[in-house]
Scaffold this active site. Structure first.
Site, short mmCIF file in Angstrom:
data_model
loop_
_atom_site.label_atom_id
_atom_site.label_comp_id
_atom_site.label_asym_id
_atom_site.label_seq_id
_atom_site.Cartn_x
_atom_site.Cartn_y
_atom_site.Cartn_z
N SER A 1 0.94 -1.15 -0.21
CA SER A 1 0.05 -0.12 -0.18
C SER A 1 0.76 1.17 -0.08
CB SER A 1 -0.98 -0.03 1.11
OG SER A 1 -0.30 0.17 2.54
N LYS B 1 0.56 4.75 6.71
CA LYS B 1 0.09 5.36 5.68
C LYS B 1 0.41 6.76 5.62
CE LYS B 1 -3.04 2.26 4.65
NZ LYS B 1 -2.56 1.22 3.77
#
Length: 186
Positions: A36, A77
């Site tokens: 990700s 993230k």
């Protein structure tokens, strides 16, 4: 002989106490799992997360953070928006508080994208836990993965709580050939 054993035991106890303090309050290591955050962070890379920085400082837009996604998993993230911000994506461009924000860390993924847009059009009010409000509420963060086509992030699970942030990724140390310090996008 007894004195030497006692000195060794004291040294071991002090070393273990220091390791405990460092891991609990200052720094912790993580292994990146998944794609990700490609190409910024790749699956299997090892990073050091600075825990104390947010204890005495603020979370900034652009920071790469580790946070508790739930009781079992921690995610890594990038912070896109903070409390009080309006965030909107239009035609692959990020706008925070009405101003366009450059995202140089996405260039490689924009070239390799499989969809028309790397980041679909959305705004804060479109996220699952915002109750249709345009601004990010107090104590919340909007986070996205750099590999937008593969990332499960705020577009899927909504805003995260600031209190769930473990810290900021400040150093990639493994593999050594990919050693990198300070992921500040500016």
């Amino acid at each position: 002989m007894k004195k030497e054993i006692l000195e060794w035991l004291i040294a071991i106890v002090v070393a273990l106490a220091l390791i405990f303090v460092v891991n609990q309050f200052l720094f912790v290591t993580y292994t990146v799992k998944g794609s990700s955050m490609d190409p910024t962070l790749k699956d299997g890379e090892k990073v050091i997360v600075n825990k104390i920085g947010y204890t005495i400082g603020d979370i900034h837009k652009g920071d790469i953070i580790v946070f508790h996604a739930d009781k079992q998993y921690d995610y890594v993230k990038r912070v896109i928006g903070r409390a009080g911000d309006t965030v909107e994506y239009k035609e692959d461009d990020l706008f925070v508080n009405g101003k366009k924000v450059e995202e140089p860390y996405l260039e490689e993924n924009k070239i390799a994208k499989t969809n028309i847009l790397l980041t679909e059009n959305f705004s804060v009010k479109d996220l699952v836990n915002t109750k249709g409000k345009d601004t990010i509420p107090k104590g919340k963060l909007l986070v996205l993965g750099d590999n937008r086509e593969m990332s499960k992030d705020s577009r899927f699970f909504g805003l995260i709580n600031e209190k769930d942030v473990v810290g900021e990724v400040t150093l990639r140390y493994w593999p050594f050939s990919a050693f990198h310090y300070n992921f500040d996008p500016k």
